[in-house]
Design a protein around this motif. Structure first.
Motif, PDB file in Angstrom:
ATOM      1  N   ASP A 163      35.908  59.900  42.842  1.00 12.28           N
ATOM      2  CA  ASP A 163      36.316  59.445  44.169  1.00 12.28           C
ATOM      3  C   ASP A 163      36.307  57.918  44.291  1.00 12.28           C
ATOM      4  O   ASP A 163      36.274  57.375  45.389  1.00 12.28           O
ATOM      5  N   ARG A 164      36.330  57.243  43.171  1.00 10.76           N
ATOM      6  CA  ARG A 164      36.290  55.784  43.202  1.00 10.76           C
ATOM      7  C   ARG A 164      37.684  55.196  43.363  1.00 10.76           C
ATOM      8  O   ARG A 164      38.644  55.697  42.804  1.00 10.76           O
ATOM      9  N   ARG A 165      37.745  54.086  44.094  1.00  6.86           N
ATOM     10  CA  ARG A 165      38.960  53.261  44.084  1.00  6.86           C
ATOM     11  C   ARG A 165      38.660  52.109  43.133  1.00  6.86           C
ATOM     12  O   ARG A 165      37.710  51.369  43.336  1.00  6.86           O
ATOM     13  N   ASN A 166      39.434  51.992  42.097  1.00  3.88           N
ATOM     14  CA  ASN A 166      39.252  50.898  41.134  1.00  3.88           C
ATOM     15  C   ASN A 166      40.426  49.941  41.255  1.00  3.88           C
ATOM     16  O   ASN A 166      41.572  50.339  41.064  1.00  3.88           O
ATOM     17  N   VAL A 167      40.111  48.727  41.606  1.00  5.42           N
ATOM     18  CA  VAL A 167      41.176  47.747  41.888  1.00  5.42           C
ATOM     19  C   VAL A 167      40.864  46.430  41.177  1.00  5.42           C
ATOM     20  O   VAL A 167      39.725  45.959  41.231  1.00  5.42           O
ATOM     21  N   ASN A 168      41.871  45.851  40.558  1.00  3.99           N
ATOM     22  CA  ASN A 168      41.700  44.470  40.104  1.00  3.99           C
ATOM     23  C   ASN A 168      42.061  43.575  41.283  1.00  3.99           C
ATOM     24  O   ASN A 168      43.216  43.507  41.686  1.00  3.99           O
ATOM     25  N   ALA A 169      41.046  42.946  41.857  1.00  4.32           N
ATOM     26  CA  ALA A 169      41.322  42.125  43.039  1.00  4.32           C
ATOM     27  C   ALA A 169      42.273  40.978  42.699  1.00  4.32           C
ATOM     28  O   ALA A 169      43.172  40.657  43.462  1.00  4.32           O
ATOM     29  N   ALA A 170      42.046  40.346  41.587  1.00 10.88           N
ATOM     30  CA  ALA A 170      42.924  39.257  41.148  1.00 10.88           C
ATOM     31  C   ALA A 170      42.380  38.674  39.866  1.00 10.88           C
ATOM     32  O   ALA A 170      41.220  38.879  39.531  1.00 10.88           O
ATOM     33  N   ARG A 221      25.061  55.667  47.809  1.00  7.11           N
ATOM     34  CA  ARG A 221      25.697  55.212  46.580  1.00  7.11           C
ATOM     35  C   ARG A 221      26.068  53.748  46.692  1.00  7.11           C
ATOM     36  O   ARG A 221      26.044  53.162  47.769  1.00  7.11           O
ATOM     37  N   MET A 222      26.425  53.179  45.543  1.00  5.95           N
ATOM     38  CA  MET A 222      26.687  51.741  45.514  1.00  5.95           C
ATOM     39  C   MET A 222      28.165  51.432  45.286  1.00  5.95           C
ATOM     40  O   MET A 222      28.830  52.097  44.510  1.00  5.95           O
ATOM     41  N   ASP A 223      28.626  50.396  45.958  1.00  5.75           N
ATOM     42  CA  ASP A 223      29.921  49.809  45.621  1.00  5.75           C
ATOM     43  C   ASP A 223      29.685  48.794  44.505  1.00  5.75           C
ATOM     44  O   ASP A 223      28.624  48.171  44.444  1.00  5.75           O
ATOM     45  N   VAL A 224      30.690  48.633  43.668  1.00  5.73           N
ATOM     46  CA  VAL A 224      30.543  47.749  42.518  1.00  5.73           C
ATOM     47  C   VAL A 224      31.585  46.651  42.573  1.00  5.73           C
ATOM     48  O   VAL A 224      32.767  46.921  42.797  1.00  5.73           O
ATOM     49  N   ASN A 240      39.589  32.373  32.815  1.00  7.19           N
ATOM     50  CA  ASN A 240      40.374  33.213  33.709  1.00  7.19           C
ATOM     51  C   ASN A 240      39.388  34.223  34.269  1.00  7.19           C
ATOM     52  O   ASN A 240      38.752  34.958  33.513  1.00  7.19           O
ATOM     53  N   ALA A 241      39.255  34.234  35.579  1.00  9.23           N
ATOM     54  CA  ALA A 241      38.259  35.092  36.217  1.00  9.23           C
ATOM     55  C   ALA A 241      38.941  36.308  36.815  1.00  9.23           C
ATOM     56  O   ALA A 241      39.826  36.159  37.670  1.00  9.23           O
ATOM     57  N   SER A 242      38.532  37.483  36.393  1.00 12.92           N
ATOM     58  CA  SER A 242      39.070  38.722  36.967  1.00 12.92           C
ATOM     59  C   SER A 242      37.968  39.402  37.747  1.00 12.92           C
ATOM     60  O   SER A 242      36.809  39.403  37.338  1.00 12.92           O
ATOM     61  N   MET A 243      38.351  40.009  38.866  1.00 13.15           N
ATOM     62  CA  MET A 243      37.352  40.699  39.673  1.00 13.15           C
ATOM     63  C   MET A 243      37.737  42.160  39.807  1.00 13.15           C
ATOM     64  O   MET A 243      38.799  42.471  40.357  1.00 13.15           O
ATOM     65  N   LEU A 244      36.857  43.014  39.321  1.00 14.37           N
ATOM     66  CA  LEU A 244      37.047  44.450  39.441  1.00 14.37           C
ATOM     67  C   LEU A 244      36.290  44.932  40.662  1.00 14.37           C
ATOM     68  O   LEU A 244      35.116  44.591  40.842  1.00 14.37           O
ATOM     69  N   LEU A 245      36.965  45.730  41.482  1.00  8.95           N
ATOM     70  CA  LEU A 245      36.262  46.389  42.571  1.00  8.95           C
ATOM     71  C   LEU A 245      36.290  47.884  42.309  1.00  8.95           C
ATOM     72  O   LEU A 245      37.365  48.456  42.109  1.00  8.95           O
ATOM     73  N   SER A 246      35.117  48.480  42.278  1.00  4.35           N
ATOM     74  CA  SER A 246      35.038  49.923  42.089  1.00  4.35           C
ATOM     75  C   SER A 246      34.269  50.447  43.295  1.00  4.35           C
ATOM     76  O   SER A 246      33.038  50.397  43.343  1.00  4.35           O
TER      77      SER A 246
END
Lengths: 214, 302, 562
Positions: free
Chosen positions: B104-111, B208-211, B225-231
């Motif tokens: 049920d996770r949303r995994n997104v590369n914020a940028a 539960r935790m957001d990541v 180059n900084a990438s941010m993953l949101l899970s």
């Protein structure tokens, strides 16, 4: 009702958010996934602005693109003080228009450099930086002599105009494109003065300055 | 310690990048992120740099990516939606983030943003809470709620990781959906010299935790180059909203990072002035030293 | 940068580059500087790096008496560059060693000058005869100082008169060596120019020098950038009166002014006669060594950053054992006194959303400093000042500096005072704190009323002027120094480092918070009580080392390798 098609990190969009904050104009935001989604190049957005650029402002039936054009509209329509775009003063309007065009050149250089360094746009970075420095030298000289005559803003003496709004963001974000402002002390002072405008808001990458009076 | 001053006309882009210096073995033999897989164009070669070396990335098919450097094929790992590679001999696997694989996770590369700073400086900024009221005003912090209360830091050996727990900070608007402020609890984890993972309790399911993870590609010692993953557990916001908030936050840090100097992180404890609130940074700097990592740092006794 | 003496003075800015509440970004010989003018007109030239994590102070905020760093809000005081506030730890005073590197500065010829290491005399240019020298617009160039000098000396009939100076019939041109391939032409007109002609003259020179700049830059050959050492920000030697000397040496001051701001109160303005006065934060007091040998404590009324002279107020105590009467009767303007560095047991935490300041009589002194501090940073506060009569209200003129933020209550008897206090405290404003200083019955009343109205204990702060710090022997311990053959007693309320210093044993420190590792000391025997955040768990468990700036002892005795 005003709708602003907006991207948080766009300096051009910020110009409008800033002016509307200062003028106390209410609006709704329609956020566009500029990066990495490139939504501004999507089919549905190109129908709104065939140039595929942000910002776009819709006020009832009126749809406008181009940050400078929108600044003109907002000031002319909603600024009751008649100071941000003094319709009754042709000479000032001429000067403002001159510096709005200058702001466009700043976008083409300083903003381009920022997009290259931060978002990996493929362009001639050396030309962008050199172009920005050329413009900053011109503006610094203009502001330095303006100060000597008691003029605090780009086109006017005592109160900022949309010319200041238009030039402000990409100048203040220039370091993100590798363009330092150390050699432009008059620009740095103008930035502080402008930040003290009532209703001033920041965007990410721009910080507030100290209060002018305790 | 040459320091790069802005010049007009600016120097050719390559001058800043040339590295005759060979990275330390730990850095060389690590996996490093080189891009978000789904953002790589199909069938077109992308040029990039890793540890100062030019690399080429080719996404042949949606699911296969090749990375090479100077004609040599490099090992490739596809993990968390990103492409990872190594210029040396990497470990069998990358660190784990089990939450990513929950159904049920949303995994997104914020940028992914380019930043003119060293990787260790960017990690320290990610671990730091004291700057919230000043840099992320109105979002992650607000004056006068500036106190950083005591928290716990543990360095573990196997796997080699740093964990900071019991981190608490009052935030006026900690997430896109938050309408009021509260004391947010964080856990920070550093499972890789240039990666950090933040856990905060999910507004949707407090059990539960957001990541939020920061993965840094070390372009060279002073660029990342900084990438941010949101899970995250989120069935309200669309990807756009999730990205926007994170981009706003990161873009506030960027000018701070780019105005720190020296750009490389000094490892001599007397070079800068840490305070008690900097417990995790202090541990991080000592951890880098203990692993012999010098890339992006100014080693002690320089 | 080779070839240019670090010992010489160079112009780094124009006076007009330092307007109100602005920070100017300068660079000299590859060193960056943050230059700012304080509200008292003093010009600060500092290393352009915050001591914390190296963020440029030139992007920080000039708040008039302090420079505030953009990253974590650390505040540095005008003049001393001492860190006066670390927001992450609002209740703790920053270590006195946290002080930024300052550069000497002078203004002359409309320019601001500085030197990295001023040994040479300040240059004089007798050719500048103008009564109000006019500085031309500065022209920065992407060319080395040498190339710029060569260009300028072939311009406008100029000839070289110094390593970086040229003179023409009407102007002096000074070349500021910024970095390897950067320099700035700073011109000054030799003669006065009529006001009506100034602008045209400035424009004319600007155009000529800009054209010259273009020619110089076109021909410039970039040299390889020289490595410039970014100075390590090792702890600065603290100012005299600071605690790293073996014995706390008294600081000598001169009584610059003595006056009576109210009935039975005398105020003194104390100026330093040498090194600048140490900085302090609101609520601090100094020990004053009186001519009759007594030592008494007096609160500073100054705003933080206002270290030109300390201003204290002394009430004549009818049953004085000689302290207040000595100050009232014996000490005169021009006299020298010895004082300690400021200490603070009554710190103003800036975390309160709203602050109530309650002063009774002479208790106004520390609260005046607090009001100034809060006013300077724009925080909400109200000062309530209870006095016996209008004639007893001291420092009224200073209160006028915060219109609407103070109330004076005159001649209220005990019952009326109490009921007024009750009204003030009846409902605690959200996040509010109250600071009280005055006679003991007033403090007791506030304590009681605040408690009854539900104020949390840590939101109510008292300063007792009859100052007696209770010593709890049960948490004291012994420290034996193996190499110095000394055994010392460390009482509660003092750190090991405090006691060592008082006994002439020098230990290097920096943060004094147990964070940086500078004071790490080997433990030979005993069980340390680790309070630091620097050592790993394994190191702490081994008990082989400790941080004496914050850590204590679990055993009755510790043996240190000192």
């Amino acid at each position: 009702m005003i709708t602003l098609y907006d991207y948080e990190l766009s300096g051009n969009c910020y110009k409008l958010r800033l002016l509307m904050s200062i003028l106390g104009v209410k609006y709704e935001t329609r956020s566009i996934d500029f990066y990495p989604g490139r939504e501004h190049k999507s089919e549905w957005f190109l129908k709104i602005n065939p140039l595929g650029q942000l910002p776009v402002l819709q006020d009832d039936d009126l749809v406008l693109r181009d940050a400078q054009a929108i600044l003109v509209y907002l000031a002319a329509r909603y600024d009751h003080s008649r100071l941000w775009y003094p319709l009754d003063n042709p000479a000032t309007l001429g000067r403002i228009a001159m510096w709005l065009a200058f702001a466009d050149s700043v976008t083409a250089t300083a903003s381009a450099a920022r997009l290259h360094d931060g978002l990996f746009y493929d362009l001639d970075i050396n030309a962008a930086r050199a172009g920005a420095h050329r413009l900053f030298r011109i503006l610094d000289e203009h502001l330095w002599f303006a100060e000597r005559e008691g003029q605090n803003f780009i086109a006017t003496r005592d109160h900022p105009t949309i010319a200041d709004v238009a030039c402000f963001p990409y100048i203040m974000l220039s370091e993100e494109g590798g363009i330092q402002r150390q050699d432009y002390p008059a620009i740095r002072r103008w930035g502080d003065r402008f930040k003290r405008t009532r209703g001033f808001i920041v965007m990410s990458g721009i910080f507030p300055t100290s209060a002018a009076k305790p | 310690m040459a320091w790069f001053t802005a010049r007009f006309p600016p120097p050719p882009a390559d001058v800043a990048m040339t590295q005759l210096y060979r990275p330390d073995p730990t850095t060389l033999n690590s996996w490093h992120i080189v891009g978000a897989r789904d953002e790589l164009p199909l069938g077109a070669k992308c040029d990039s740099r890793l540890l100062g070396q030019p690399i080429a990335i080719l996404r042949r098919t949606p699911g296969t990516v090749e990375v090479s450097s100077a004609g040599r094929s490099l090992p490739v790992l596809d993990r968390f939606g990103y492409v990872w590679t190594s210029l040396g001999i990497p470990p069998a696997d990358l660190f784990a983030i089990p939450e990513y694989f929950e159904s049920d996770r949303r995994n997104v590369n914020a940028a992914t943003f380019g930043v003119h700073v060293s990787a260790p400086r960017a990690i320290e900024n990610f671990l730091d809470m004291g700057h919230f009221p000043f840099v992320h005003t109105g979002y992650l912090g607000e004056e006068p709620f500036t106190e950083v209360k005591d928290y716990d830091v543990v360095i573990s050996e196997n796997p080699a990781e740093i964990m900071a727990t019991r981190c608490r900070f009052y935030q006026p608007r900690p997430s896109p959906t938050a309408t009021e402020g509260f004391d947010v609890e964080y856990v920070y984890r550093v499972p890789h010299p240039f990666c950090s993972v933040l856990y905060k309790s999910s507004p949707t399911d407090p059990a539960r935790m957001d990541v939020i993870a920061l993965f840094l590609q070390p372009i060279d010692e002073e660029h990342v180059n900084a990438s941010m993953l949101l899970s995250v557990l989120d069935d309200i916001n669309d990807n756009g909203q999730i990205r926007r908030f994170q981009q706003t936050i990161f873009a506030q840090d960027k000018p701070i990072l780019e105005n720190q100097y020296p750009k490389r992180l000094p490892l001599d404890p007397r070079a800068e002035t840490p305070i008690r609130a900097d417990k995790s940074s202090i541990a991080y700097r000592r951890w880098l030293r203990s692993q012999g990592i010098t890339y992006g740092t100014i080693p002690a006794n320089t | 940068m080779t070839g240019y003496a670090t010992t010489a003075w160079y112009p780094i800015a124009a006076e007009t580059d330092l307007p109100f509440r602005h920070v100017y970004h300068a660079m000299l010989l590859g060193r960056e500087m943050a230059v700012w003018r304080a509200d008292d007109n003093a010009i600060n030239v500092w290393e352009n790096r915050c001591l914390h994590r190296g963020v440029r102070l030139s992007i920080g905020l000039n708040e008039g008496t302090e420079l505030k760093c953009q990253y974590h809000g650390w505040r540095y005081a005008n003049g001393t560059a001492a860190c006066t506030y670390i927001p992450a730890h609002p209740a703790n005073a920053p270590a006195r060693t946290i002080r930024n590197r300052t550069y000497r500065t002078r203004t002359a010829y409309g320019l601001v000058w500085s030197s990295l290491d001023p040994i040479e005399d300040f240059p004089s240019f007798p050719a500048i005869v103008a009564s109000e020298p006019l500085a031309l617009r500065a022209i920065p160039l992407n060319a080395s100082a040498a190339e710029t000098l060569a260009g300028v000396c072939s311009f406008d009939g100029a000839r070289q008169i110094g390593p970086l100076a040229c003179e023409s019939p009407d102007a002096l041109f000074l070349i500021q060596p910024v970095a390897t391939n950067r320099s700035i032409i700073r011109g000054v007109l030799k003669h006065d120019v009529a006001a009506a002609d100034r602008l045209a003259t400035l424009r004319r020179y600007n155009d000529l020098l800009s054209a010259l700049r273009d020619r110089i830059e076109a021909a410039a050959i970039p040299l390889p950038e020289e490595a410039v050492e970014i100075p390590r920000l090792l702890p600065a030697e603290p100012l005299p009166g600071g605690a790293t000397t073996s014995r706390p040496a008294p600081h000598r001051v001169r009584v610059a002014r003595k006056w009576s701001p109210a009935a039975d109160i005398v105020a003194f303005s104390l100026e330093s006669i040498g090194e600048p006065l140490p900085d302090f934060d609101a609520g601090a007091h100094i020990d004053v060594h009186l001519p009759n040998g007594l030592v008494r404590q007096y609160s500073l009324t100054n705003a933080p950053g206002d270290t030109g002279a300390y201003v204290i107020g002394v009430k004549r105590e009818p049953d004085s054992t000689g302290g207040s009467s000595a100050l009232h009767e014996v000490v005169r303007e021009g006299d020298l006194l010895a004082i300690s560095a400021p200490h603070n047991n009554f710190r103003l935490a800036r975390t309160a959303k709203e602050t109530l300041l309650v002063a009774g009589g002479i208790g106004i002194t520390p609260l005046l400093a607090m009001a100034r501090s809060l006013a300077a940073s724009g925080q909400a506060f109200h000062l309530h000042y209870f006095v016996r009569s209008p004639q007893h209200a001291a420092f009224r003129d200073d209160l006028a500096g915060f219109p609407g933020k103070f109330t004076v209550y005159e001649a209220l008897d005990a019952a009326a005072t109490r009921s007024r206090l009750a009204a003030l405290l009846v409902r605690r404003p959200d996040g509010g704190h109250v600071y009280v200083c005055g006679p003991a019955p007033m403090l007791e009343a506030v304590r009681e009323l605040a408690d009854k109205a539900g104020w949390p204990e840590d939101a109510v702060h008292f300063e007792y002027f009859k100052n007696a710090r209770p010593i709890d022997d049960s948490s004291a311990f012994e420290v034996a120094l193996a190499r110095s053959a000394l055994t010392l007693r460390v009482p509660a309320g003092k750190t090991i480092v405090d006691v060592l210093r008082e006994n002439g044993v020098y230990v290097s420190t920096s943060c004094e918070q147990g964070a940086c590792g500078t004071c790490m000391t080997t433990v030979l025997d005993g069980v340390p009580d680790h309070q630091d955040v620097f050592l790993s768990n394994a190191e702490k468990a081994s008990g082989a080392c400790m941080m004496p700036c914050v850590s204590r002892a679990k055993s009755a005795r510790l043996v240190l390798d000192l």
